[in-house]
Design a protein around this motif. Structure first.
Motif, PDB file in Angstrom:
ATOM      1  N   HIS A   1       4.411 -23.744  -2.922  1.00 56.01           N
ATOM      2  CA  HIS A   1       4.355 -25.175  -2.659  1.00 56.01           C
ATOM      3  C   HIS A   1       5.115 -25.952  -3.696  1.00 56.01           C
ATOM      4  O   HIS A   1       4.636 -25.952  -4.749  1.00 56.01           O
TER       5      HIS A   1
ATOM      6  N   HIS B   1       7.356 -30.086  -3.833  1.00 62.17           N
ATOM      7  CA  HIS B   1       8.000 -31.266  -3.362  1.00 62.17           C
ATOM      8  C   HIS B   1       9.410 -31.417  -3.607  1.00 62.17           C
ATOM      9  O   HIS B   1       9.972 -32.589  -3.840  1.00 62.17           O
TER      10      HIS B   1
ATOM     11  N   ARG C   1       4.067 -31.381   6.445  1.00 61.27           N
ATOM     12  CA  ARG C   1       2.840 -31.966   5.946  1.00 61.27           C
ATOM     13  C   ARG C   1       2.269 -32.860   6.723  1.00 61.27           C
ATOM     14  O   ARG C   1       2.808 -33.951   7.278  1.00 61.27           O
TER      15      ARG C   1
ATOM     16  N   TRP D   1      -3.587 -25.516  -9.116  1.00 61.83           N
ATOM     17  CA  TRP D   1      -3.187 -26.552  -8.684  1.00 61.83           C
ATOM     18  C   TRP D   1      -3.144 -27.757  -9.735  1.00 61.83           C
ATOM     19  O   TRP D   1      -4.418 -28.204  -9.919  1.00 61.83           O
TER      20      TRP D   1
ATOM     21  N   ASP E   1       4.352 -26.894  -7.550  1.00 64.84           N
ATOM     22  CA  ASP E   1       4.210 -28.270  -7.058  1.00 64.84           C
ATOM     23  C   ASP E   1       5.169 -28.964  -7.914  1.00 64.84           C
ATOM     24  O   ASP E   1       4.957 -30.216  -7.857  1.00 64.84           O
TER      25      ASP E   1
HETATM   26 ZN    ZN Z   1       1.805 -30.656  -3.936  1.00 63.65          ZN
END
Ligand code: ZN
Ligand code: FIX
Length: 423
Positions: free
Chosen positions: A27, A29, A173, A334, A364
């Motif tokens: 995961h 971005h 998403r 996370w 992330d």
């Molecule tokens: Zn994220």
């Protein structure tokens, strides 16, 4: 294959296996260079990461307001973080250390605090070549993106059919569907779907809107070929529930996952907009209810769920939940959990409860360069924990082979995720 008969050889084999493992970052971005300025990279983007902006405003000079800060050019904002978070307060936080690790591994003069020189070096880089260099330095085989069909700037690039990149795989998403149905319905209407702005439970409009939303998801799945669908969920997320979020999950997302053969990734526990003026940095954490995950997994054994939770408090209960369901895969530490002390605790606990059947971390990363530090810091912790677990196993009388050690290191760094998707 070599049987590891002495503790020193075992220790060095484990550490080398973790250092050499190709990591799958499940995961991020990040975007392909073809998606233009959606792909963030360079030292100023690193310094203005929302984690660091939030830190700046815990120590900002008197009189500096967020409104003023957001009006500044990016380089000036970066100067503020450099000055106050790194120079005046010692760069001790994880995100600040991350800037230091990243610049060092790029061979830049962070020890000499030469921000001007570092900026000059970045000005000479090109996105495409830099992306490959960063993936090599971080040791990744590929990373999963976050692709939002409700975000107009992203949609533009997909409509134009811009090329992707072999190091990046799409994920669909879909937060808007569960967190803001009226806005999502509007986007879907603009794309030609008959989705009503207001949905009353069990009404004709609702049934038609949900069917159309599934058609919207199927269209996007065909277009971008995602590896999973993903959403973040608040700390008060409950399932089942008569709230729109629960109805959308039961009638749109879960049936779509089933029809399209896509896992659902859920990131649970955010308290959005605790301080909205901070932008992305303004979200906080809350303890969530793991029984929502349990109910989803129990009701839908034919759907796969990838889950991470934000609160440290939820981690033990979530591990136990994962032992009960073959359709649940835990991943990542996370956001506020992505700190060495918590990664260590979570990785130990997961190994103790799940063996090597989980994904130790995800980056992330919002800024390409962050892959370098996030994975360097994670590898160091994972190596210590795995070496310790193997030492205990050795003391108990087990004699692992070097192949088994490499298999286990790869499993918790992406192999188990790929197996989960394939099964
Ligand atoms: Zn994220
Ligand atoms: O919802 C998410 O995917 C979160 O990871 C982000 O929105 C969050 O802002 C972040 O960057 C956390 O690391």
């Amino acid at each position: 294959m070599t049987v590891l008969n002495d503790p020193a050889a075992l220790d060095s084999t484990v550490r080398k296996a973790v250092a050499d493992a190709a990591i799958t970052d499940i995961h991020t971005h990040l975007f392909p260079p073809s998606h233009g300025n959606l792909l963030l990279w360079n030292v100023d983007e690193m310094l203005t990461y929302h984690y660091l902006v939030a830190e700046l405003f815990t120590m900002a000079p008197r009189g500096l307001t967020l409104a003023d800060f957001w009006k500044m050019p990016k380089a000036r904002q970066a100067d503020m973080v450099w000055e106050h978070v790194l120079l005046r307060r010692g760069a001790l936080s994880e995100a600040a250390r991350g800037v230091v690790t990243t610049m060092s591994k790029l061979g830049l003069d962070i020890a000499g605090r030469d921000l001007a020189g570092i900026r000059k070096w970045f000005a000479r880089q090109k996105a495409e070549g830099y992306l490959v260099k960063v993936f090599e330095l971080a040791g990744l085989n590929y990373a999963v993106m976050t692709n939002n069909p409700f975000h107009p700037a992203e949609v533009e690039h997909w409509k134009a059919g811009r090329p992707l990149h072999e190091l990046l795989r799409p994920a669909l998403r879909i937060d808007a569907l569960v967190s803001d149905w009226p806005a999502a319905a509007q986007t879907m209407r603009a794309a030609g779907c008959e989705t009503a702005e207001k949905i009353e439970a069990d009404s004709f409009d609702e049934a038609r809107s949900f069917k159309e939303a599934r058609r919207f998801l199927a269209g996007w799945a065909r277009k971008i070929k995602p590896v999973y669908m993903a959403m973040s969920l608040p700390s008060d997320f409950a399932y089942p529930t008569a709230q729109p979020c629960g109805r959308v999950l039961s009638n749109v997302i879960i049936p779509a996952a089933r029809e399209l053969g896509l896992p659902i990734a859920m990131m649970i526990g955010v308290r959005r907009r605790a301080n909205a003026a901070l932008g992305d940095g303004g979200d906080a954490v809350g303890v969530a209810d793991v029984s929502a995950v349990q109910n989803l997994c129990a009701e839908n054994p034919d759907v796969k769920f990838l889950v991470t939770m934000l609160s440290r408090v939820n981690q033990h209960e979530l591990c136990v939940c994962s032992r009960k369901f073959g359709n649940l895969h835990l991943f990542g530490c996370w956001w506020f959990c992505n700190n060495p002390s918590i990664i260590e605790e979570m990785t130990r606990m997961r190994l103790e409860l799940l063996g090597a059947n989980f994904t130790a971390n995800h980056s992330d990363a919002r800024v390409l360069d962050q892959l370098i530090y996030k994975w360097s810091h994670t590898r160091a912790v994972v190596a210590d924990v795995l070496a310790d677990k193997y030492k205990l196993l050795f003391q108990a009388g087990w004699r692992p082979t070097d192949d088994e050690v490499r298999r286990d290191a790869r499993n918790i760094l992406g192999g188990a995720y790929e197996e989960f998707l394939a099964k």
